[in-house]
Design a protein around this motif. Structure first.
Motif, PDB file in Angstrom:
ATOM      1  N   GLN A   9       8.760 -23.616  33.549  1.00  0.00           N
ATOM      2  CA  GLN A   9       9.993 -23.557  34.325  1.00  0.00           C
ATOM      3  C   GLN A   9       9.911 -22.437  35.363  1.00  0.00           C
ATOM      4  OE1 GLN A   9      13.850 -22.353  32.479  1.00  0.00           O
ATOM      5  NE2 GLN A   9      14.537 -24.404  33.087  1.00  0.00           N
ATOM      6  N   HIS A  10      10.315 -22.761  36.594  1.00  0.00           N
ATOM      7  CA  HIS A  10      10.329 -21.770  37.666  1.00  0.00           C
ATOM      8  C   HIS A  10      11.644 -20.992  37.660  1.00  0.00           C
ATOM      9  CE1 HIS A  10       6.682 -23.626  39.050  1.00  0.00           C
ATOM     10  NE2 HIS A  10       7.282 -24.769  39.372  1.00  0.00           N
ATOM     11  N   GLU A  11      11.711 -19.976  38.501  1.00  0.00           N
ATOM     12  CA  GLU A  11      12.916 -19.141  38.560  1.00  0.00           C
ATOM     13  C   GLU A  11      14.147 -19.925  38.979  1.00  0.00           C
ATOM     14  OE1 GLU A  11      12.357 -15.687  40.924  1.00  0.00           O
ATOM     15  OE2 GLU A  11      10.818 -14.818  39.610  1.00  0.00           O
ATOM     16  N   ASP A  12      13.967 -20.975  39.792  1.00  0.00           N
ATOM     17  CA  ASP A  12      15.109 -21.786  40.203  1.00  0.00           C
ATOM     18  C   ASP A  12      15.471 -22.846  39.165  1.00  0.00           C
ATOM     19  OD1 ASP A  12      13.061 -23.600  40.437  1.00  0.00           O
ATOM     20  OD2 ASP A  12      13.360 -24.029  42.560  1.00  0.00           O
ATOM     21  N   ARG A  13      14.870 -22.771  37.986  1.00  0.00           N
ATOM     22  CA  ARG A  13      15.117 -23.647  36.846  1.00  0.00           C
ATOM     23  C   ARG A  13      14.511 -25.040  37.022  1.00  0.00           C
ATOM     24  NH1 ARG A  13      18.217 -21.177  33.282  1.00  0.00           N
ATOM     25  NH2 ARG A  13      18.551 -23.086  32.077  1.00  0.00           N
TER      26      ARG A  13
END
Length: 328
Positions: A9-13
């Motif tokens: 999962q990336h920081e932007d979800r």
């Protein structure tokens, strides 16, 4: 080192699935290590890989709600190295690393011994989809369904659950009506045992609270309007097994079929089942499923192909079962 599909999962979800190379010490806690041979690609796995559904409970995650392989190491005396085992459900691929990898470390109580009469690949050709179909049939029969009661509707007939449900019902003498959005698959569905093919469109649109009765029972893997319409068309004291949500999680229905016709709606939870029920289901699958028919509805892919195949599965372009050779 071993290969695995890992969803991060990336920081932007947003999430991303990659084919990765991992060390064994990256595996999550558990008391049994399994050398995985085969897995599957299910609808839930496709949602996890593409990020189009809230399937994954923690990141990073190895998806794959099914696996079959050989015990490599065990801290539980009930399982020995060399034992051939399978897992379906129990949250693997969602909250615990799953089967789309060459190795898995799991809890011993999740393991099921390889059913007599099936090999590792065949158990994955059945997989959660076929296991769910059998649980649905068992629930219907526990509530009194017999072949003489009338037609049984199977929705999502070209999918994994639907394909196996048709085969199981036909083998027990039921007249099966298959609903599909791919009319060009008529011959294939008939070869599995369907007596009649219906287009999915009438079932998938908003309908009336009660319709003309047609079905003694239903196995539905679609949900939403399809499930609502199936209930509205079920005969008095008929049975509906709900086991999927390919069209949606909503249920735009009224209580009319249940209080005016005595229809029973049976929910099928394939993830958390007691071992006695699991053993019965897998024993019946080994005894009752036509393996030649199963082979006709099964496609092998390699682990490296699973990420691309997930989109096709969600788009409804996959027939039957996708079995994943994790060593390819």
């Amino acid at each position: 080192m071993f290969n695995a599909i890992v969803v991060s999962q990336h920081e932007d979800r947003s999430s991303e699935a990659t084919l990765s190379r991992l060390a064994p010490d990256a595996l999550p806690p558990g008391d049994v290590v399994v050398r995985v041979a085969w897995s599957t690609l299910n609808y839930k796995d496709a949602l996890a890989i593409t990020g189009k559904g809230p399937v994954i409970r923690r990141f990073p995650m190895v998806p794959g709600i099914d696996l079959a392989g050989t015990v490599e190491q065990s801290d539980d005396p009930a399982w020995q190295p060399g034992d051939r085992v399978l897992i379906n459900g129990w949250g693997i691929g969602e909250s615990h690393w799953g089967g789309l990898a060459q190795m898995a470390r799991v809890r011993s109580e999740w393991l099921t011994a390889l059913p007599r009469g099936l090999d590792l690949r065949q158990t994955m050709a059945i997989g959660t989809a076929g296991y769910t179909a059998m649980l649905s049939l068992m629930a219907l029969e526990r509530h009194g369904l017999e072949p003489g009661r009338g037609d049984v509707l199977v929705t999502g007939a070209n999918g994994g659950v639907g394909s196996v449900a048709i085969m199981l019902l036909a083998s027990r003498g039921y007249r099966v009506v298959a609903s599909t959005g791919r009319p060009e698959e008529r011959q294939h569905l008939e070869s599995l045992g369907a007596s009649e093919i219906l287009p999915r469109e009438p079932l998938s649109k908003p309908g009336r609270p009660l319709e003309e009765t047609r079905w003694a029972a239903v196995i539905d893997s679609v949900g939403s309007h399809t499930l609502a319409n199936a209930c509205a068309q079920t005969q008095s004291d008929g049975l509906v097994a709900a086991c999927g949500l390919a069209q949606g999680m909503d249920f735009p229905a009224t209580v009319a079929p249940f209080i005016l016709r005595g229809v029973s709606l049976l929910g099928i939870n394939s993830v958390f089942r007691p071992h006695a029920e699991r053993t019965e289901a897998w024993s019946r699958l080994a005894a009752e499923l036509d393996l030649e028919r199963l082979e006709r509805t099964t496609t092998d892919i390699g682990l490296s192909q699973a990420i691309d195949a997930a989109s096709g599965l969600l788009a409804g372009s996959v027939r039957g079962r996708l079995v994943v050779d994790v060593n390819r």
